[in-house]
Design a protein around this motif. Structure first.
Motif, PDB file in Angstrom:
ATOM      1  N   UNK A   1      -6.823  -6.123   4.689  1.00 40.19           N
ATOM      2  CA  UNK A   1      -8.252  -6.304   4.454  1.00 40.19           C
ATOM      3  C   UNK A   1      -8.766  -5.314   3.408  1.00 40.19           C
ATOM      4  N   UNK A   2      -8.257  -4.078   3.463  1.00 39.81           N
ATOM      5  CA  UNK A   2      -8.669  -3.075   2.474  1.00 39.81           C
ATOM      6  C   UNK A   2      -8.297  -3.504   1.056  1.00 39.81           C
TER       7      UNK A   2
ATOM      8  N   UNK B   1      -4.885 -15.131   7.914  1.00 44.41           N
ATOM      9  CA  UNK B   1      -5.494 -15.696   9.115  1.00 44.41           C
ATOM     10  C   UNK B   1      -4.485 -15.873  10.248  1.00 44.41           C
ATOM     11  N   UNK B   2      -3.235 -16.119   9.905  1.00 42.09           N
ATOM     12  CA  UNK B   2      -2.210 -16.263  10.944  1.00 42.09           C
ATOM     13  C   UNK B   2      -2.005 -14.945  11.684  1.00 42.09           C
ATOM     14  N   UNK B   3      -1.911 -13.839  10.936  1.00 44.40           N
ATOM     15  CA  UNK B   3      -1.760 -12.527  11.572  1.00 44.40           C
ATOM     16  C   UNK B   3      -3.007 -12.176  12.375  1.00 44.40           C
TER      17      UNK B   3
ATOM     18  N   UNK C   1       0.803  -1.227   0.000  1.00 43.99           N
ATOM     19  CA  UNK C   1       0.000   0.000   0.000  1.00 43.99           C
ATOM     20  C   UNK C   1       0.834   1.274   0.000  1.00 43.99           C
ATOM     21  N   UNK C   2       2.154   1.135   0.139  1.00 37.01           N
ATOM     22  CA  UNK C   2       3.040   2.313   0.103  1.00 37.01           C
ATOM     23  C   UNK C   2       4.330   1.932  -0.606  1.00 37.01           C
TER      24      UNK C   2
ATOM     25  N   UNK D   1      -2.171  -3.835  14.009  1.00 35.46           N
ATOM     26  CA  UNK D   1      -3.544  -3.451  13.677  1.00 35.46           C
ATOM     27  C   UNK D   1      -3.621  -2.778  12.314  1.00 35.46           C
ATOM     28  N   UNK D   2      -2.712  -1.842  12.048  1.00 34.54           N
ATOM     29  CA  UNK D   2      -2.715  -1.136  10.762  1.00 34.54           C
ATOM     30  C   UNK D   2      -2.398  -2.081   9.607  1.00 34.54           C
ATOM     31  N   UNK D   3      -1.470  -3.015   9.845  1.00 40.22           N
ATOM     32  CA  UNK D   3      -1.111  -3.976   8.808  1.00 40.22           C
ATOM     33  C   UNK D   3      -2.322  -4.817   8.407  1.00 40.22           C
TER      34      UNK D   3
END
Length: 201
Positions: A170-171, A177-179, A30-31, A163-165
């Protein structure tokens, strides 16, 4: 005499033949930070996305390391492939090396990548260096969650990183699923800590 293409069209074809691919599995998704002319969902076989790298600066300290992502051996990983113009090869590789290899915790490898449209390409990827002191190994979800829940570095809490990752993945319609399991266990730890503070007050 056979027809031979020349001029501007030939130059375009030559440049395309030198294009190369980069595989993003974490923040590069994403970046990316580099020029590219095509993005395709892709799967890398033989490596998995994992919280396998200790963070001594951004999400932890040498005395209390946090955890960040790496590509570790085993399984497969869904991510994004970026096609980079051949004319920008030196510039983009120099940028990626500065971003990913400042402390040699990752190896630079050219690996076969399966694109969602059926193509198989060679792509540049950065995988965990298992011999580096910051390699955390194959931590189970409980151990990883405990580290993430309690670590903080110059860039903020390790909790925010995880959380951000997950939210970014998801976005981009990528489920890991592991994370997510690590995240669930992390929130259980934080809930117990919160309840413990209430009972001791």
């Amino acid at each position: 005499m056979p027809y031979r293409n020349s001029g501007k069209n030939a130059t375009i074809q030559d440049e395309r033949s030198r294009d190369f691919w980069v595989f993003g599995y974490g923040s590069l998704m994403w970046r990316p930070g580099f020029a590219h002319v095509e993005t395709v969902r892709a799967r890398l076989h033989g490596y998995r996305r994992s919280l396998c790298i200790y963070s001594y600066v951004h999400r932890g300290t040498p005395d209390h390391p946090g955890l960040v992502l790496g590509l570790d051996a085993g399984g497969s990983c869904l991510g994004i492939a970026f096609r980079v113009p051949g004319a920008m090869t030196d510039e983009v590789i120099a940028y990626l090396r500065e971003r990913e290899m400042s402390n040699n915790v990752y190896f630079e490898k050219w690996l076969p990548l399966h694109l969602a449209d059926g193509r198989i390409v060679r792509a540049l990827a950065y995988v965990a260096n298992r011999h580096h002191e910051q390699y955390a190994g194959r931590l189970d979800a409980k151990a990883a969650a405990a580290i993430v829940a309690s670590s903080r570095g110059e860039s903020g809490p390790n909790i925010d990183y995880l959380t951000n990752t997950i939210q970014h993945l998801k976005n981009m319609r990528v489920r890991d699923h592991a994370l997510e399991h690590v995240s669930d266990m992390m929130h259980e730890i934080l809930a117990r800590q919160k309840n413990g503070c209430k009972h001791s007050a």
